[in-house]
Design a protein around this motif. Sequence first.
Motif, mmCIF file in Angstrom:
data_model
loop_
_atom_site.group_PDB
_atom_site.id
_atom_site.type_symbol
_atom_site.label_atom_id
_atom_site.label_comp_id
_atom_site.label_asym_id
_atom_site.label_seq_id
_atom_site.Cartn_x
_atom_site.Cartn_y
_atom_site.Cartn_z
ATOM 1 N N LEU A 134 6.443 18.032 -7.495
ATOM 2 C CA LEU A 134 5.099 17.674 -7.105
ATOM 3 C C LEU A 134 4.342 17.496 -8.092
ATOM 4 O O LEU A 134 3.682 16.459 -8.239
ATOM 5 C CB LEU A 134 4.676 18.740 -6.125
ATOM 6 C CG LEU A 134 3.388 18.112 -5.418
ATOM 7 C CD1 LEU A 134 3.558 16.805 -4.451
ATOM 8 C CD2 LEU A 134 2.660 19.383 -4.456
ATOM 9 N N ALA A 163 3.075 13.510 -8.920
ATOM 10 C CA ALA A 163 1.697 13.304 -9.296
ATOM 11 C C ALA A 163 1.287 13.064 -10.585
ATOM 12 O O ALA A 163 0.399 11.969 -10.718
ATOM 13 C CB ALA A 163 0.823 14.462 -8.387
ATOM 14 N N LEU A 204 -0.423 9.365 -11.204
ATOM 15 C CA LEU A 204 -2.183 9.355 -11.445
ATOM 16 C C LEU A 204 -2.279 8.722 -12.835
ATOM 17 O O LEU A 204 -3.226 8.129 -13.184
ATOM 18 C CB LEU A 204 -2.422 10.804 -11.019
ATOM 19 C CG LEU A 204 -2.532 11.154 -9.761
ATOM 20 C CD1 LEU A 204 -3.081 12.663 -9.615
ATOM 21 C CD2 LEU A 204 -3.269 10.105 -8.804
ATOM 22 N N GLU A 217 1.307 6.040 -0.866
ATOM 23 C CA GLU A 217 1.327 6.868 -1.924
ATOM 24 C C GLU A 217 1.495 8.132 -1.977
ATOM 25 O O GLU A 217 2.325 8.879 -2.834
ATOM 26 C CB GLU A 217 -0.032 6.505 -2.988
ATOM 27 C CG GLU A 217 -0.123 5.431 -3.481
ATOM 28 C CD GLU A 217 -1.146 5.015 -4.792
ATOM 29 O OE1 GLU A 217 -1.460 6.203 -4.937
ATOM 30 O OE2 GLU A 217 -1.632 4.117 -4.915
ATOM 31 N N LEU A 218 0.977 8.786 -0.928
ATOM 32 C CA LEU A 218 1.269 10.299 -0.598
ATOM 33 C C LEU A 218 2.803 10.570 -0.216
ATOM 34 O O LEU A 218 3.405 11.450 -0.781
ATOM 35 C CB LEU A 218 0.225 10.641 0.443
ATOM 36 C CG LEU A 218 0.630 12.254 0.928
ATOM 37 C CD1 LEU A 218 0.160 13.034 -0.283
ATOM 38 C CD2 LEU A 218 -0.570 12.531 2.091
ATOM 39 N N ILE A 232 4.879 10.411 -3.335
ATOM 40 C CA ILE A 232 4.799 11.688 -4.447
ATOM 41 C C ILE A 232 5.355 12.861 -3.807
ATOM 42 O O ILE A 232 6.280 13.264 -4.539
ATOM 43 C CB ILE A 232 3.346 11.836 -4.604
ATOM 44 C CG1 ILE A 232 2.705 10.472 -5.488
ATOM 45 C CG2 ILE A 232 3.042 13.168 -5.646
ATOM 46 C CD1 ILE A 232 1.159 10.896 -5.627
#
Length: 532
Positions: free
Chosen positions: A381, A385, A389, A410-411, A414
């Motif tokens: 994670l 992320a 990002l 996107e969530l 990720i």
Amino acid sequence: MTTITPYRSTERGTRDGFGQLLHAEWTKFRTVRGWVIGMILAVLATAGLGAFLGKASSPSCSSQTSSGQQSPVQHGAACGPVYALGPGGEPVSDQFYFVRQPLAGHGSITVRVTSLSQVTSLTGGGQPPVVPWSKAGIIIKDGTSQGSAYAAMMVTGGNGVRMQWNYTGDTAGLPGAVSAASPRWLRLTRDGDTITGYDSADGTHWTQVGTLALAGLPSTVQAGLFATSPDYATYSSSLGSGSANRYATAATAVFDHVSRTGTWPASAWTGDYLQGETSMGISGYSPGYHQVAGRFTVSGSGDIAPLTAGALGDGPNITVRDFLLGTFAGLIAVAVVAAMFMTAEYRRGLIRTTLAASPNRGRVLAAKVIVIGSAAFVAGLAAAAGAVLIATDIAHSNGTDLFPEPWPAELRIIAGTAALIAVAAIFTLAVATMVRRSAAAILIVIVTIVIPFVLSAPPGIPTGLTDWLLRLTPAAAFALQQPVPQYYQVQANYIPSSGYFPLAPWAGFAVLCGWTALALALAACLLRRRDA
């Protein structure tokens, strides 16, 4: 006579529970510095490579000076096209010729379509191969702003009658092509936020194709006739390379028997292009509409559909998925740690102590699974992320045109990448339990998870082979990184090298979970049967 009283401890007995076993395995993991460093390296490798890819992404726009040297890259709204977003947040194409009137409140519109023809810029014009998703029909739309909600009944070049709405919705109606000998009748009705579509072959016997709610429709909407046609695309590939050729197309449809019910305040029709006309270089094509004695001829180009992402798609080529190439490095680092979490005990003979302290071998394996799976998920994670990002921020500052994705997508990418790494770590642990050798376990994981994906990526690999590789092997889980869905109503090059997979994201993940469950069952069986 002396009486001896037996000693009794004042300490209360404690049960050797699973919680204690779990704590013991976690203590083993966190106190081995090499394993912790391995997880940190997985995070740094994934995020670092993502940042590098963000920095290396090409700017979307720049300008040339008269000397031919490139001036500083422009940023912000000046860079790349601006993509309209649909009601669901997805980027869309919303381009068509619209012959419209306002509809106030409830009402309906009915038409008969007697022909749908196409022209293209291919070989200077003329009749192209059928463009399956050229379309014309009737539409009710929440105004004329780009990406606004709509519902439409239409005839298509190769997919019969369809009811489509909000760019991603699609339902089939009558099959077959439209012609003067085989016309199609279309009807849309509005009742508040509810839109219902009907079709008919004779104008007498009607069939309901679909009904849906367009939440938040204003009291007055725009309704009428439309025509549009997407680019005609051809794809070719050879081993290691691929290419696409796209040709502008336009559609012309003939409507008659136009009738309306309800309140239509305007007395005349208004015709205009939504998003502007872009079909340049098409011989014999004149956009617009003509009305003669109740007969409408409408010509337009473009599309009303979601955009696709990735190489050879109709949206920007760079997606969030492209910044996760470092997942492979991170996954291998995690696999090394997961393998050693089990094999180190065999190598040092500590497995006997572990099994003596907790004779239930199934519980020992379960505790190790929870510890390594949790640690890998947290590391995955943080890695995913960080990669997304950081790389996205760098790419935006670099002026790169990224494919705009809704935050749920996107969530999913990720969190899905973290879940992929976690389950891959558990799979590795199970394999290591069976083979008892770190090198062998890591090799098996690379062969079953990494290699099938690598083989499916280069253009030119037979599609059937890549489909089976990404359906049957644990590599199917990489579908979690697919940027956008495959849309039936959009022609695109849906192949792994463009970011698309034969299975849906969570279905692909389920394949990896199935392999992992099988490996765990075999590992538990062997752990119980074999000597430590």
